[in-house]
Design a protein around this motif. Structure first.
Motif, PDB file in Angstrom:
ATOM      1  N   THR A 491     -37.744 -78.873  57.310  1.00 58.27           N
ATOM      2  CA  THR A 491     -36.474 -78.142  57.332  1.00 58.27           C
ATOM      3  C   THR A 491     -36.528 -76.903  58.214  1.00 58.27           C
ATOM      4  OG1 THR A 491     -37.107 -76.881  55.344  1.00 58.27           O
ATOM      5  CG2 THR A 491     -35.890 -78.950  55.020  1.00 58.27           C
ATOM      6  N   ILE A 492     -37.647 -76.598  58.830  1.00 59.87           N
ATOM      7  CA  ILE A 492     -37.756 -75.424  59.696  1.00 59.87           C
ATOM      8  C   ILE A 492     -36.906 -75.648  60.946  1.00 59.87           C
ATOM      9  CG2 ILE A 492     -39.336 -73.979  61.022  1.00 59.87           C
ATOM     10  CD1 ILE A 492     -41.540 -74.790  59.113  1.00 59.87           C
ATOM     11  N   PRO A 493     -36.021 -74.748  61.274  1.00 57.31           N
ATOM     12  CA  PRO A 493     -35.175 -74.943  62.466  1.00 57.31           C
ATOM     13  C   PRO A 493     -36.012 -75.062  63.736  1.00 57.31           C
ATOM     14  CG  PRO A 493     -34.320 -73.168  61.080  1.00 57.31           C
ATOM     15  CD  PRO A 493     -35.673 -73.515  60.535  1.00 57.31           C
ATOM     16  N   HIS A 494     -35.637 -76.036  64.555  1.00 56.62           N
ATOM     17  CA  HIS A 494     -36.231 -76.295  65.868  1.00 56.62           C
ATOM     18  C   HIS A 494     -37.679 -76.796  65.802  1.00 56.62           C
ATOM     19  CE1 HIS A 494     -32.726 -74.160  67.320  1.00 56.62           C
ATOM     20  NE2 HIS A 494     -33.127 -73.025  66.741  1.00 56.62           N
ATOM     21  N   LEU A 495     -38.293 -76.770  64.661  1.00 55.57           N
ATOM     22  CA  LEU A 495     -39.677 -77.264  64.529  1.00 55.57           C
ATOM     23  C   LEU A 495     -39.802 -78.395  63.517  1.00 55.57           C
ATOM     24  CD1 LEU A 495     -41.744 -73.927  64.558  1.00 55.57           C
ATOM     25  CD2 LEU A 495     -41.459 -75.555  66.417  1.00 55.57           C
ATOM     26  N   GLY A 496     -38.783 -78.573  62.691  1.00 56.81           N
ATOM     27  CA  GLY A 496     -38.865 -79.588  61.644  1.00 56.81           C
ATOM     28  C   GLY A 496     -39.028 -80.990  62.195  1.00 56.81           C
ATOM     29  N   GLY A 497     -38.353 -81.296  63.300  1.00 53.96           N
ATOM     30  CA  GLY A 497     -38.492 -82.626  63.899  1.00 53.96           C
ATOM     31  C   GLY A 497     -39.905 -82.899  64.384  1.00 53.96           C
ATOM     32  N   TRP A 498     -40.534 -81.900  64.973  1.00 56.51           N
ATOM     33  CA  TRP A 498     -41.917 -82.086  65.441  1.00 56.51           C
ATOM     34  C   TRP A 498     -42.883 -82.230  64.271  1.00 56.51           C
ATOM     35  CZ3 TRP A 498     -42.358 -83.297  70.301  1.00 56.51           C
ATOM     36  CH2 TRP A 498     -41.403 -82.842  71.221  1.00 56.51           C
ATOM     37  N   VAL A 499     -42.622 -81.492  63.190  1.00 56.91           N
ATOM     38  CA  VAL A 499     -43.470 -81.642  61.995  1.00 56.91           C
ATOM     39  C   VAL A 499     -43.352 -83.062  61.442  1.00 56.91           C
ATOM     40  CG1 VAL A 499     -43.802 -80.854  59.622  1.00 56.91           C
ATOM     41  CG2 VAL A 499     -43.366 -79.194  61.433  1.00 56.91           C
ATOM     42  N   LYS A 500     -42.140 -83.585  61.400  1.00 59.05           N
ATOM     43  CA  LYS A 500     -41.926 -84.940  60.897  1.00 59.05           C
ATOM     44  C   LYS A 500     -42.592 -85.971  61.802  1.00 59.05           C
ATOM     45  CE  LYS A 500     -38.208 -87.959  59.270  1.00 59.05           C
ATOM     46  NZ  LYS A 500     -36.735 -88.068  59.090  1.00 59.05           N
ATOM     47  N   LEU A 501     -42.470 -85.791  63.117  1.00 51.47           N
ATOM     48  CA  LEU A 501     -43.099 -86.720  64.049  1.00 51.47           C
ATOM     49  C   LEU A 501     -44.620 -86.707  63.910  1.00 51.47           C
ATOM     50  CD1 LEU A 501     -42.915 -88.699  66.429  1.00 51.47           C
ATOM     51  CD2 LEU A 501     -42.909 -86.713  67.964  1.00 51.47           C
ATOM     52  N   ALA A 502     -45.200 -85.515  63.785  1.00 51.90           N
ATOM     53  CA  ALA A 502     -46.648 -85.425  63.613  1.00 51.90           C
ATOM     54  C   ALA A 502     -47.096 -86.094  62.314  1.00 51.90           C
ATOM     55  CB  ALA A 502     -47.076 -83.953  63.625  1.00 51.90           C
ATOM     56  N   ALA A 503     -46.325 -85.910  61.229  1.00 45.92           N
ATOM     57  CA  ALA A 503     -46.675 -86.549  59.957  1.00 45.92           C
ATOM     58  C   ALA A 503     -46.596 -88.066  60.063  1.00 45.92           C
ATOM     59  CB  ALA A 503     -45.755 -86.044  58.847  1.00 45.92           C
ATOM     60  N   ILE A 504     -45.585 -88.579  60.772  1.00 43.01           N
ATOM     61  CA  ILE A 504     -45.452 -90.029  60.924  1.00 43.01           C
ATOM     62  C   ILE A 504     -46.612 -90.593  61.741  1.00 43.01           C
ATOM     63  CG2 ILE A 504     -44.047 -91.815  62.020  1.00 43.01           C
ATOM     64  CD1 ILE A 504     -41.586 -90.256  61.162  1.00 43.01           C
ATOM     65  N   LEU A 505     -46.956 -89.935  62.838  1.00 41.95           N
ATOM     66  CA  LEU A 505     -48.084 -90.404  63.653  1.00 41.95           C
ATOM     67  C   LEU A 505     -49.380 -90.385  62.860  1.00 41.95           C
ATOM     68  CD1 LEU A 505     -47.318 -88.660  67.071  1.00 41.95           C
ATOM     69  CD2 LEU A 505     -47.009 -91.062  66.480  1.00 41.95           C
ATOM     70  N   TRP A 506     -49.595 -89.320  62.133  1.00 43.83           N
ATOM     71  CA  TRP A 506     -50.815 -89.185  61.339  1.00 43.83           C
ATOM     72  C   TRP A 506     -50.868 -90.249  60.245  1.00 43.83           C
ATOM     73  CZ3 TRP A 506     -52.028 -84.090  58.216  1.00 43.83           C
ATOM     74  CH2 TRP A 506     -53.316 -84.184  57.672  1.00 43.83           C
TER      75      TRP A 506
END
Length: 548
Positions: A491-506
């Protein structure tokens, strides 16, 4: 016994020793064999070898997984170490390809669709239905055609393998394939009664088709007369003849220079109705640009970038997009509703039934709305429930995936490869009829793993905070804590999408690594052999003494 009389008195044959090992000899004969093996070194050596072979055979029949020989295991380990740098290069290339795909295609499309008022799941649906808008569609079509023809050739060879040995039958088969390849053209003087299916790099209909036309190819030209509908998928669609029905197409560009009796439904980049073109119905379009220079009988429903009207429209216009231009030669008989970034550009010479109703498209920041966080709580609860079900149904595999996720470097690298490679492989498998079920199943499993991946990462985060555990319910508790933290990060603005992508890759890499280790062969441990003790004959005790 052996064949010569002298050897009969000295050595025992293999059959006798085998019966002795299996305790099939009578008591007297068993005592004789036992006494002989204690005195004869040759027979004792043969007995040990046969007993070891029988023991190994019995163990192999009882084990579920056959162990890998130690020398083959050592060779496999050396090969695996030598292939590490190749895996690194593959992961790097996969990451570069994913970045190029995102920056070159997905990001421009996303910006364009956001300007048109689309985002999230709507964007995903448009990308699925408008795949033909990709500029490299013609190359993809060529690849699909080649794969389909190879598949058909293989199936034909399998069906007629008993008959193609004769030269005449073989010639007939090749003639049939040549006929299939030659089908994309309907000549000028030809009349087709019924529907027709056409596929090729260039599809041309110059004659008459008394039915529907189903066409797929790079360039599709309709210069004749089609009494039914035109359903197509390709790069270019040109209508210079007459179509009495509808046009339902997915493609890049459509140009209407002839006459269309009914409606146009289009998922693609651009549609142009020339000054000589006439459309009896309306247009429903999801795409980039719509240009009307001819005559349109009914309404326009448009979601995309730009509408340019310089001809006649018998109905109204409803657009949600970026730009609307109404030229001096335009005549619109119905209401005009436009939602976009800026007001419509209307020429003073245009004839409109009513003024343009304009609504400014607002770009809201979702993280400033309360409903956004309500949905985040709902999604977090759904993820926790999903993880609870998966950990309860597959406890062993879930624990293996969590352990694999602790190797975050290997998991992330493998996740990049799996995230990009599995959908491509599933699409290729769907080309053939045989692989259609496999491709669709693989795609749905891949899509479900995107959610399971975040559950695995949440369990790892929970273990980092609360300590490792191998019990089910404590692991579920740690997974719950970790998922809450992960969802807060998204939910962090402008960074939440990258956090989600990193979690999916991991996470998806950890799942793939756990599957890889699950299907690895079991290596037999090098256990030292037990000291040899010859088997006892039946009905005897230790020392050979017979009970009284």
């Amino acid at each position: 016994m052996s064949s010569t009389p002298e050897e009969k008195m000295k050595h025992l044959d293999e059959m006798t020793l085998l019966l002795y090992i299996e305790r099939q000899l009578d008591r007297a004969r068993g005592l004789e064999v036992s006494a002989h093996t204690l005195e004869c070194h040759t027979c004792r050596t043969l007995l040990r070898a046969m007993e070891r072979e029988s023991r190994l055979l019995t163990r192999a029949m009882l084990e579920e997984d056959e162990p890998l020989p130690s020398r083959l295991a050592q060779f496999q380990e050396r090969a695996r170490q030598s292939m590490q740098w190749i895996w690194g290069v593959a992961f790097g290339l996969a990451a570069t390809g994913a970045y190029a795909l995102y920056t070159g295609y997905i990001q421009p499309w996303q910006q364009q669709m956001e300007q048109a008022g689309f985002g999230g799941s709507n964007l995903l649906g448009l990308l699925i239905f408008q795949g033909a808008m990709w500029k490299g569609w013609q190359s993809m079509m060529t690849l699909l055609e080649v794969l389909a023809m190879v598949t058909l050739a293989g199936l034909g060879a399998m069906l007629f393998r008993r008959r193609i040995r004769r030269g005449s039958a073989l010639a007939l088969v090749f003639a049939g394939f040549c006929t299939v390849l030659a089908l994309p053209t309907v000549s000028k003087d030809e009349t087709i009664k019924g529907d027709i299916y056409l596929s090729g790099e260039r599809v041309r209909v110059e004659g008459t088709v008394e039915g529907d036309v189903f066409a797929a190819g790079k360039d599709i030209d309709i210069d004749g007369h089609v009494s039914g509908d035109v359903i197509s998928a390709g790069r270019y669609l040109r209508i210079r003849g007459t179509v009495d029905g509808n046009i339902r197409s997915v493609g890049n560009t459509a140009v209407i220079s002839g006459t269309l009796g009914k409606n146009i439904t289009w998922f693609g980049d651009s549609v142009t109705v020339d000054a000589t073109g006439k459309v009896g119905g309306g247009i429903t379009m999801f795409g980039g640009t719509l240009a009307i220079d001819g005559r349109l009988g009914r309404d326009i429903l448009f979601f995309g970038d730009e509408v340019n009207v310089n001809g006649g429209v018998g109905g109204g216009i409803r657009q949600k997009g970026h730009t609307m231009i109404i030229g001096s030669g335009a005549q619109v008989d119905g209401p005009i509703h436009f939602e976009g970034d800026r007001p419509a550009i209307v020429s003073p010479g245009a004839k409109l039934a009513s003024p343009v109703e304009f609504n400014q498209m607002e770009k809201k920041q979702r993280y400033r709305e309360g409903g956004y966080y309500v949905w985040q709580v709902i999604w977090a609860a759904a993820f926790i429930l999903f993880g609870l079900v998966l950990f309860a149904l597959m406890p062993k595999f879930s624990q293996d995936a969590v352990k694999s996720a602790e190797h975050y470097g290997a998991s992330a690298g493998l996740g990049v490869l799996v995230l990009c490679g599995v959908p491509i492989a599933a699409c290729i498998a769907c080309v053939t009829v045989v692989g259609l079920f496999i491709g669709i199943s693989a795609f749905f499993l891949w899509y479900a793993s995107l959610y399971f991946a975040q559950v695995i990462v949440g369990a790892v985060i929970g273990q980092w905070l609360m300590g490792r555990t191998s019990e089910l319910w404590p692991l579920i508790g740690r997974m719950t804590v970790g998922l809450v933290i992960l969802r807060l990060g998204t939910t962090i603005p402008h960074l939440g999408g990258w956090v989600k992508l990193a979690a999916i890759l991991w996470g998806i890499g950890a799942i793939s690594l756990a599957l890889y280790r699950r299907f690895q062969p079991v290596i037999a441990p090098s256990v030292p052999s037990a000291p040899y003790s010859p088997p006892m004959p039946p009905n005897t005790t230790v020392g050979g003494a017979v009970p009284a």
